[in-house]
Scaffold this active site. Structure first.
Site, PDB file in Angstrom:
ATOM      1  N   CYS A 130       0.819  -0.888   0.414  1.00  0.00           N
ATOM      2  CA  CYS A 130      -0.094   0.295   0.294  1.00  0.00           C
ATOM      3  C   CYS A 130       0.835   1.242   0.078  1.00  0.00           C
ATOM      4  CB  CYS A 130      -0.976  -0.348   1.023  1.00  0.00           C
ATOM      5  SG  CYS A 130      -2.329  -1.344   1.016  1.00  0.00           S
ATOM      6  N   HIS A 279      -2.763   7.558   3.911  1.00  0.00           N
ATOM      7  CA  HIS A 279      -3.623   6.155   2.640  1.00  0.00           C
ATOM      8  C   HIS A 279      -5.122   5.336   3.233  1.00  0.00           C
ATOM      9  CE1 HIS A 279      -4.651   2.216   1.316  1.00  0.00           C
ATOM     10  NE2 HIS A 279      -3.698   0.971   2.424  1.00  0.00           N
ATOM     11  N   ASN A 309     -10.199  -0.241   1.069  1.00  0.00           N
ATOM     12  CA  ASN A 309      -8.945   1.035   0.512  1.00  0.00           C
ATOM     13  C   ASN A 309      -8.171  -0.074  -0.568  1.00  0.00           C
ATOM     14  OD1 ASN A 309      -5.635  -0.133   1.099  1.00  0.00           O
ATOM     15  ND2 ASN A 309      -5.593  -1.386   2.810  1.00  0.00           N
TER      16      ASN A 309
HETATM   17  O1  UT7 Z   1      -3.543  -1.637   3.269  1.00  0.00           O
HETATM   18  C1  UT7 Z   1      -2.735  -1.994   4.346  1.00  0.00           C
HETATM   19  C2  UT7 Z   1      -2.489  -1.682   6.341  1.00  0.00           C
HETATM   20  N1  UT7 Z   1      -3.872  -2.095   5.928  1.00  0.00           N
HETATM   21  C3  UT7 Z   1      -3.977  -2.004   7.716  1.00  0.00           C
HETATM   22  O2  UT7 Z   1      -3.819  -0.558   7.966  1.00  0.00           O
HETATM   23  C4  UT7 Z   1      -5.577  -1.855   8.652  1.00  0.00           C
HETATM   24  C5  UT7 Z   1      -4.619  -2.104   9.422  1.00  0.00           C
HETATM   25  N2  UT7 Z   1      -6.179  -2.840  10.610  1.00  0.00           N
HETATM   26  C6  UT7 Z   1      -7.827  -2.483  10.844  1.00  0.00           C
HETATM   27  O3  UT7 Z   1      -8.075  -1.740   9.427  1.00  0.00           O
HETATM   28  C7  UT7 Z   1      -8.547  -3.714  11.405  1.00  0.00           C
HETATM   29  O4  UT7 Z   1      -7.614  -3.976  12.223  1.00  0.00           O
HETATM   30  C8  UT7 Z   1      -9.341  -4.235  10.969  1.00  0.00           C
HETATM   31  C9  UT7 Z   1     -10.784  -3.305  10.182  1.00  0.00           C
HETATM   32  C10 UT7 Z   1      -8.854  -5.334   9.722  1.00  0.00           C
HETATM   33  C11 UT7 Z   1     -10.054  -5.161  12.027  1.00  0.00           C
HETATM   34  O5  UT7 Z   1     -10.518  -4.408  12.889  1.00  0.00           O
HETATM   35  P1  UT7 Z   1     -10.303  -5.075  14.734  1.00  0.00           P
HETATM   36  O6  UT7 Z   1     -11.051  -3.786  15.186  1.00  0.00           O
HETATM   37  O7  UT7 Z   1      -8.569  -4.978  14.399  1.00  0.00           O
HETATM   38  O8  UT7 Z   1     -10.907  -6.094  14.928  1.00  0.00           O
HETATM   39  P2  UT7 Z   1     -10.638  -7.640  15.285  1.00  0.00           P
HETATM   40  O9  UT7 Z   1      -9.083  -8.326  13.767  1.00  0.00           O
HETATM   41  O10 UT7 Z   1      -9.720  -7.666  16.411  1.00  0.00           O
HETATM   42  O11 UT7 Z   1     -11.286  -8.421  15.426  1.00  0.00           O
HETATM   43  C12 UT7 Z   1     -12.518  -8.097  16.523  1.00  0.00           C
HETATM   44  C13 UT7 Z   1     -13.086  -9.134  15.976  1.00  0.00           C
HETATM   45  C14 UT7 Z   1     -13.312 -10.644  16.161  1.00  0.00           C
HETATM   46  O12 UT7 Z   1     -14.012 -11.552  16.519  1.00  0.00           O
HETATM   47  P3  UT7 Z   1     -14.135 -11.993  17.885  1.00  0.00           P
HETATM   48  O13 UT7 Z   1     -12.536 -12.283  17.958  1.00  0.00           O
HETATM   49  O14 UT7 Z   1     -13.756 -10.736  19.101  1.00  0.00           O
HETATM   50  O15 UT7 Z   1     -15.321 -12.446  18.808  1.00  0.00           O
HETATM   51  C15 UT7 Z   1     -13.894 -10.701  14.356  1.00  0.00           C
HETATM   52  O16 UT7 Z   1     -13.984 -12.021  14.366  1.00  0.00           O
HETATM   53  O17 UT7 Z   1     -14.384  -8.572  15.350  1.00  0.00           O
HETATM   54  C16 UT7 Z   1     -15.060  -9.917  14.293  1.00  0.00           C
HETATM   55  N3  UT7 Z   1     -14.425  -9.071  12.953  1.00  0.00           N
HETATM   56  C17 UT7 Z   1     -15.891  -9.242  12.518  1.00  0.00           C
HETATM   57  N4  UT7 Z   1     -17.021  -9.205  12.637  1.00  0.00           N
HETATM   58  C18 UT7 Z   1     -17.817  -8.877  11.808  1.00  0.00           C
HETATM   59  C19 UT7 Z   1     -13.736  -9.440  11.960  1.00  0.00           C
HETATM   60  N5  UT7 Z   1     -13.437  -8.893  10.565  1.00  0.00           N
HETATM   61  C20 UT7 Z   1     -15.156  -9.428  11.480  1.00  0.00           C
HETATM   62  C21 UT7 Z   1     -16.582  -8.343   9.588  1.00  0.00           C
HETATM   63  N6  UT7 Z   1     -17.712  -8.773  10.310  1.00  0.00           N
HETATM   64  N7  UT7 Z   1     -16.193  -7.831   8.488  1.00  0.00           N
END
Ligand code: UT7
Length: 352
Positions: A130, A279, A309
């Site tokens: 990215c 970004h 993204n």
């Molecule tokens: O472009 C290159 C660089 N990329 C980035 O910078 C991306 C960086 N990361 C992020 O933007 C975030 O980490 C995400 C948007 C990918 C995820 O958000 P988060 O707040 O970090 O969520 P998480 O991965 O900690 O997941 C929290 C919960 C999990 O459930 P449990 O284990 O707490 O029960 C996931 O399973 O959210 C769940 N989850 C979802 N729930 C509904 C993950 N994806 C989804 C979804 N819908 N699409």
């Protein structure tokens, strides 16, 4: 010795001209097809509320089967060339930053060169995740500043949704497709600085840390997990994988650090910045970076809500939106900062 026609392409040795490098035109292209959060509610176990709250994304543009990376790159490039008043035949360098090339080889840049009719250009692809557009800007800047090229076309172009795993809800809602382009032109010295207010690239910084490569990867389809090995597809390896939470934390820290680095190098302060273009990965990352480097929220550009993204395309798409809307005046300082696979990160301070 033959006396062939003079070619515009890259000259062998860099000279010490230190020319001023200006962004002379911008362009963008995105697919017409829109995938909304409501659409994803029908594909995976997710909700509009979760996606908006955790990412800020409402919808993204998705390439059709007939659309691929060079299609968007060519459209964005044509717009940028037209704005700059540059003919394709006058382009010395076509540089495409992408992690989703049309094919492993030839480079997408060579395909775009042919489609544009940039016959005298030297063309190659660059992969910095990215951060690709900032890396492209850095490389293009070096060639033009040195005098090795007069005109460079720097493009960030992606078709990420072709590599999206629609069984993985944690990644499939995040990505979109499209391209953005800039034309870099060399001008006579002096180089732009904080005192002379001349338009041009003031500072670019790029960094990488391969020890964090595992945070964000597409492990299959290359020579390590090749397409001719059945397990590659069975194990769903040619798809985007991300450890989102860990990536998030490194993103905020590195984006803030590298933004400060180029501002200091350019002799500028946060209050001098007309637009911060981070970004567009996640609204929460964008807001956190703006707060950390103390650029007010109304000067931080956000379009992740509409495009998701788009990796290397995200910054040049945003830049072109601002530029075409007349929201960048001559003399404005634009700060761009990106972060991505590699891990890589970088920033650029540019005066328009
Ligand atoms: O472009 C290159 C660089 N990329 C980035 O910078 C991306 C960086 N990361 C992020 O933007 C975030 O980490 C995400 C948007 C990918 C995820 O958000 P988060 O707040 O970090 O969520 P998480 O991965 O900690 O997941 C929290 C919960 C999990 O459930 P449990 O284990 O707490 O029960 C996931 O399973 O959210 C769940 N989850 C979802 N729930 C509904 C993950 N994806 C989804 C979804 N819908 N699409």
């Amino acid at each position: 010795m033959t006396n062939g026609p003079m070619r515009n392409g890259l000259r062998g040795a860099a000279t010490n001209h230190a020319r001023r490098v200006r962004i002379a035109g911008t362009g963008k292209a995105v697919p017409d097809t829109v995938l909304t959060n409501a659409d994803f509610e029908r594909i995976v176990d997710t909700s509009n509320e979760w996606i908006v709250a955790r990412t800020g994304i409402h919808e993204r543009r998705v390439a059709t089967d007939d659309e691929y990376t060079s299609v968007f790159a060519v459209r964005a490039a044509r717009e940028a060339l037209e704005m700059a008043g540059v003919e394709p035949g006058d382009v010395d360098l076509v540089l495409i930053s992408t992690v989703t090339p049309d094919m492993p080889f030839p480079s997408t840049a060579c395909l775009v060169q042919e489609e544009l009719g940039a016959k005298d250009a030297t063309s190659f692809d660059l992969n910095a995740g990215c951060t690709g557009f900032i890396y492209g800007l850095s490389v293009g800047h070096q060639y033009v500043a040195s005098g090795a090229a007069s005109t460079a076309l720097v493009i960030g172009a992606e078709s990420l949704t072709k590599y999206t795993d629609y069984e993985d809800r944690s990644t499939c809602v995040l990505f979109g497709d499209g391209a953005g382009a800039v034309v870099l032109r060399g001008e006579d010295p002096p180089a732009p600085n904080s005192a002379n207010g001349l338009p041009g690239v003031l500072s670019v910084a790029i960094h990488s840390d391969g020890s964090l490569a595992h945070l964000l990867e597409m492990p299959g389809g290359g020579s390590r997990n090749p397409p001719n090995r059945p397990e590659t597809l069975e194990e769903r390896l040619p798809f985007i994988r991300m450890l989102g939470n860990e990536t998030f934390k490194v993103a905020v820290r590195t984006l803030a650090e590298v933004s400060g680095e180029v501002l200091a190098d350019a002799g500028q302060a946060p209050e001098d910045v007309k637009w911060l273009i981070p970004h567009q990965a996640n609204r929460r990352i964008i807001d956190a970076v703006g707060r950390r480097i103390e650029v007010p929220a109304d000067r931080v550009y956000v379009n992740v809500d509409r495009y998701g993204n788009t990796s290397a395309a995200s910054i040049p798409i945003a830049l072109d939106e601002l530029n075409r809307d007349g929201r960048i005046d001559s003399g404005d300082l634009i700060l761009m900062a990106a972060f991505g696979a590699g891990l890589t990160w970088g920033a650029a301070a540019v005066r328009f």
